[in-house]
Design an enzyme around this catalytic site. Structure first.
Site, mmCIF file in Angstrom:
data_model
loop_
_atom_site.group_PDB
_atom_site.id
_atom_site.type_symbol
_atom_site.label_atom_id
_atom_site.label_comp_id
_atom_site.label_asym_id
_atom_site.label_seq_id
_atom_site.Cartn_x
_atom_site.Cartn_y
_atom_site.Cartn_z
ATOM 1 N N ASP A 268 7.010 -0.961 15.207
ATOM 2 C CA ASP A 268 7.955 -1.254 14.141
ATOM 3 C C ASP A 268 9.280 -1.757 14.722
ATOM 4 O OD1 ASP A 268 9.013 -1.477 11.660
ATOM 5 O OD2 ASP A 268 9.293 0.663 11.307
ATOM 6 N N GLU A 338 4.809 -4.603 12.797
ATOM 7 C CA GLU A 338 5.459 -4.669 11.496
ATOM 8 C C GLU A 338 6.581 -5.700 11.575
ATOM 9 O OE1 GLU A 338 5.873 -1.068 9.088
ATOM 10 O OE2 GLU A 338 5.318 0.059 10.884
#
Length: 639
Positions: A268, A338
Site C-alpha cells: 500500500d 494498491e
C-alpha cells in the site's frame, strides 16, 4: 545280495541318448532311444564325456540346462520376436517422451492460485469478535473460515493488523513485527495461517513500506541527530552476523512474514516511497486560491511527493524478495499493489516491463469509484483497463473496500446482484470486500467515538451474521462501531436459506466462475453499451458454447440481441439471472425486456466465435490464450 542289487538299481542314472534328467519330467514328445548295447558293461554305468545334444526332434522343456537353452535361444524363430519386442519397447519410450514434451510445449500456462478464484478482503476489527471486547480479532476470523469456504473463495486478504497508535490501523504502524493486542497474539496469527491452509485457502496481508530516500535532507539531519529532525525517523542499530553488517530494512520485514507462512502481500501507498530532494512547494490546482486557504490534499498537484524516479526500482526489489520465496513448488508468493488515485497509465506501470516483473497486478478499484449506475460508466472502466493492460497480464475487479463507500450506499440495493454478476463474469480475479456478498450498506450515524479519518469508517461497520444482539458480531455490551440498522434482514443467517437472496446468488456466481472455462480462460468480447446496458460475450476455442452477459443499469430496457450478434439462435437458455423467477428458462433473443438492475447470463451453441471475426477483432481481449480439446479433455495453445 538281492538287497544290495536293489540299492544299486535305485541310484542308477537313466541314460537316454546321454541326456541327464535332473528331476524334471521330460517332454513326452521326446522319443526314447535305446543305448548302444555295445557301449555298456553289465552291472555298471557307462560314463561318457560331453556330447552336443541333437535338437532336431526336441522341443524346449522346463528345467533344461543352460547349454540347451542357449542352443534354442539362438534360433531365428526365437531371436527375431525377442528383438522386435525390444525395439518396439524402445520406440514406445521415445514416443512417450516426445508426446510428453509436445504436451508441455503446447500447453498454456496453468492458472496460479491468485488467478483461479475470488479474493475476500477482511477488515479484521469488524469481522468477528471472539473475546467479547467489542473488537474483531484473528480468532474471530478463524471461527468463520467455514463460512468463507461456502463462498468458493480461494484467497483471504486481511488488512493491516500491526501494532499501531492509530485506531484505524491502516497507516500509523508502530511495529511491523507485532500483532496489535486488540487482534490477539502472534500465536493466534500462526494458528490462523495454519487453519487457512488446512482449508486449502491462501492468505495475503497488507504491508505499508512508505519511507523516504536516504539522501533526503531530513534523513541526513536525522542521521546526525540534529535538533527537531532527530525523531523524524525511527533509528535502530545494525546487527552483525559472522562479521557481516545486517541493516534493518523493509526486506527483513517482508521475509519475517513470509516465514510465518503468508502467501503474499498487498503493498500500500508505494507511490509515496520517494520524494523530491528540493522540497519545493507543490503547485495548487486552483492557482487563484489564496495559499493560506489550501487545507485539503486534493487541492494540490503532488508531482514532488509521489511516483518519483527510482520508486519502481524499489518495487522490483520487493518482487525479487518474493521470488526467492516462490521457488518451492506450489508456494508462489503473490504481490499486489494498491495504486489508488493514480491515472490509468501510471497504474499499468506497476505490472512492470516485458522482462522485468513488478506486481502480479495492481488492484483495480475503479468500479468502486462509480457513484451512479450507468452502462457507459461501467463500460469505460472495463475497456480502460483491458485496452491499457500490458499483453499477457492478468486483470482484477473490485466493487468495494475499506476506504470506499459500500456498493449499496453508492448505487442502491437493487444493483448489488448485477455488480457481483459483472465482476464474476469479467476476465480476471474478482475481489469482494466483506459484507458485499449480502448487500451491507454504510452505517448512517455520525457521532462516532473515533478520532482518525471518520469519513472512512462508515464502510467498516461490524459484519452482520444474524439478527441477534450486535448482529452476531460480538457478545459485548458495546462494539467499536455500531451495526447497521438493517441487520435484522440483511445478514448471513437469514440469506443462507432464503431463495433468491444476495448471498445465494453470490454463491451461484462464484460456483459458476470456478467451474466454467469460458469464464476463467475465455475471450471477452464487448458488443454494446449505452447509458442503460452493457452486453458482452465469453467464449473459448474448442467449446461450442458461448456465454452472453446482458446487464441493465438503467430503467426498463428492450434489447434485440440479433442486431448485435451474427447468427445468434432465436432462443437462448438462461444460465443465471438476478431474478430468481427466470432461472432455468429461455429468452427470445430478438426481444429481451430487462428491468432496472437486472442481469442475465445467457448460453447458446455456435461454432462462429466472435473473436475470429474481423468486425469484432478490436473488441475482444484475452489474457492467456488457450484452446480446449474435447477429445483429449485438456487445454492447449495451438489456436
Amino acid at each position: 545280495m538281492a538287497e544290495n542289487k536293489g540299492k544299486t538299481d535305485s541310484i542308477r542314472m537313466s541314460m537316454q541318448g546321454c541326456q541327464t534328467n535332473n528331476g524334471f519330467v521330460q517332454n513326452e514328445d521326446i522319443l526314447e532311444k535305446d543305448p548302444d548295447p555295445g557301449s555298456r558293461l553289465d552291472g555298471a554305468v557307462a560314463v561318457l564325456g560331453p556330447v552336443e545334444p541333437d535338437l532336431k526332434d526336441i522341443r524346449p522343456y522346463a528345467g533344461m540346462p543352460k547349454e540347451v537353452l542357449f542352443q534354442f535361444s539362438g534360433q531365428a524363430r526365437y531371436r527375431l520376436p525377442r528383438e522386435v519386442l525390444f525395439w518396439l519397447t524402445v520406440a514406445s519410450v521415445f514416443v512417450l517422451i516426445g508426446a510428453t514434451i509436445a504436451i508441455i510445449a503446447v500447453s498454456p500456462k496453468c492458472l496460479d492460485w491468485w488467478q483461479a478464484g475470488p479474493m475476500y478482503q477482511i477488515y479484521p476489527r469488524s469481522f468477528k469478535d471472539s473475546d467479547m471486547d467489542g473488537n474483531g480479532d484473528l480468532k474471530g476470523i478463524q471461527e468463520k473460515l467455514d463460512y468463507i469456504t461456502t463462498l468458493n473463495i480461494k484467497t483471504i486478504w486481511i488488512t493491516s493488523f500491526y501494532k499501531s497508535s492509530l485506531k484505524d490501523f491502516r497507516h500509523g504502524v508502530e511495529d511491523f513485527r507485532e500483532i496489535d493486542p486488540i487482534f490477539g497474539t502472534m500465536k493466534d496469527f500462526e494458528n490462523l495461517v495454519a487453519a487457512i491452509h488446512d482449508k486449502g485457502l491462501k492468505l495475503i496481508i497488507d504491508f505499508i513500506p512508505n519511507h523516504t530516500s536516504d539522501k533526503h535532507a531530513w534523513f541526513q539531519l536525522s542521521r546526525t541527530r540534529t535538533g527537531k529532525y532527530t525523531d523524524y525517523y525511527i533509528w535502530h542499530d545494525c546487527t552483525h552476523e559472522n562479521g557481516i553488517t545486517v541493516p534493518p530494512n523493509n526486506w527483513e520485514i517482508i521475509q519475517f512474514w513470509l516465514t510465518k507462512g503468508v502467501d503474499g502481500f498487498s503493498f500500500d501507498a508505494v507511490k509515496f516511497l520517494l520524494e523530491a530532494e528540493h522540497l519545493r512547494d507543490e503547485a495548487q490546482v486552483n492557482k487563484t486560491q489564496i495559499p493560506d486557504t489550501v487545507t485539503h490534499y486534493w487541492e494540490l498537484y503532488h508531482d514532488f511527493t509521489t511516483t518519483q524516479v527510482g520508486m519502481h526500482d524499489i518495487v522490483r526489489s520487493f518482487r525479487q524478495t518474493m521470488d526467492q520465496y516462490s521457488r518451492e513448488p506450489g508456494r508462489y508468493r503473490f504481490m499486489g499493489i494498491e495504486a489508488y488515485g493514480e491515472s490509468i497509465d501510471r497504474t499499468m506501470m506497476y505490472y512492470g516491463l516485458p522482462f522485468v516483473q513488478e506486481a502480479d497486478f495492481p488492484f483495480n478499484n475503479y468500479l468502486s469509484e462509480l457513484n451512479a449506475p450507468s452502462g457507459n460508466g461501467v463500460f469505460e472502466v472495463i475497456t480502460s483497463w483491458m485496452e491499457n493492460m500490458p499483453e499477457g497480464k492478468w486483470p482484477n475487479w473490485m466493487i468495494g473496500g475499506p476506504d470506499r463507500a459500500r456498493l449499496t450506499s453508492r448505487l442502491g440495493a437493487e444493483y448489488v446482484n448485477i455488480m457481483n454478476m459483472l465482476v464474476f463474469t469479467l476476465p480476471g480475479t474478482p475481489i469482494t470486500y466483506y459484507g458485499e456478498e449480502i448487500g451491507m450498506r454504510n452505517i448512517l450515524v455520525t457521532n462516532l467515538n473515533e478520532s482518525y479519518d471518520v469519513d472512512t469508517l462508515f464502510s467498516k461497520s461490524p459484519m452482520q451474521w444474524d439478527n441477534s444482539s450486535n448482529a452476531g458480531f460480538s457478545e459485548a455490551s458495546h462494539t467499536w462501531l455500531p451495526t447497521s440498522s438493517d441487520y435484522h434482514t440483511v445478514n448471513v443467517d437469514v440469506q443462507k436459506t432464503q431463495p433468491g437472496s444476495a448471498l445465494k446468488f453470490y454463491q451461484e456466481l462464484s460456483l459458476l466462475h470456478v467451474n466454467e472455462l469460458l469464464l476463467s480462460r475465455g475471450w471477452f468480447c464487448y458488443l454494446r453499451n449505452n447509458s442503460h446496458s452493457v452486453v458482452y460475450t465469453r467464449e473459448l476455442d474448442g467449446i461450442d458454447r458461448v456465454f452472453l452477459v446482458v446487464l441493465n443499469f438503467g430503467e426498463s430496457s428492450l434489447l434485440n440481441l440479433k442486431e448485435m450478434v451474427p447468427n445468434i439462435p432465436t432462443r437462448a437458455s438462461i444460465r443465471l439471472s438476478t431474478s430468481f423467477a427466470d432461472k432455468g428458462g429461455e429468452v427470445d433473443t430478438h426481444d429481451i425486456l430487462l428491468d432496472k438492475g437486472e442481469g442475465l447470463v445467457l448460453e447458446y451453441n455456435t461454432k462462429n466465435l466472435l473473436h475470429h471475426q474481423t468486425a469484432f477483432r478490436d473488441r475482444c481481449f484475452v489474457s492467456n490464450r488457450a484452446c480446449y480439446s474435447s477429445t483429449l479433455n485438456l487445454l492447449h495453445s495451438l489456436c
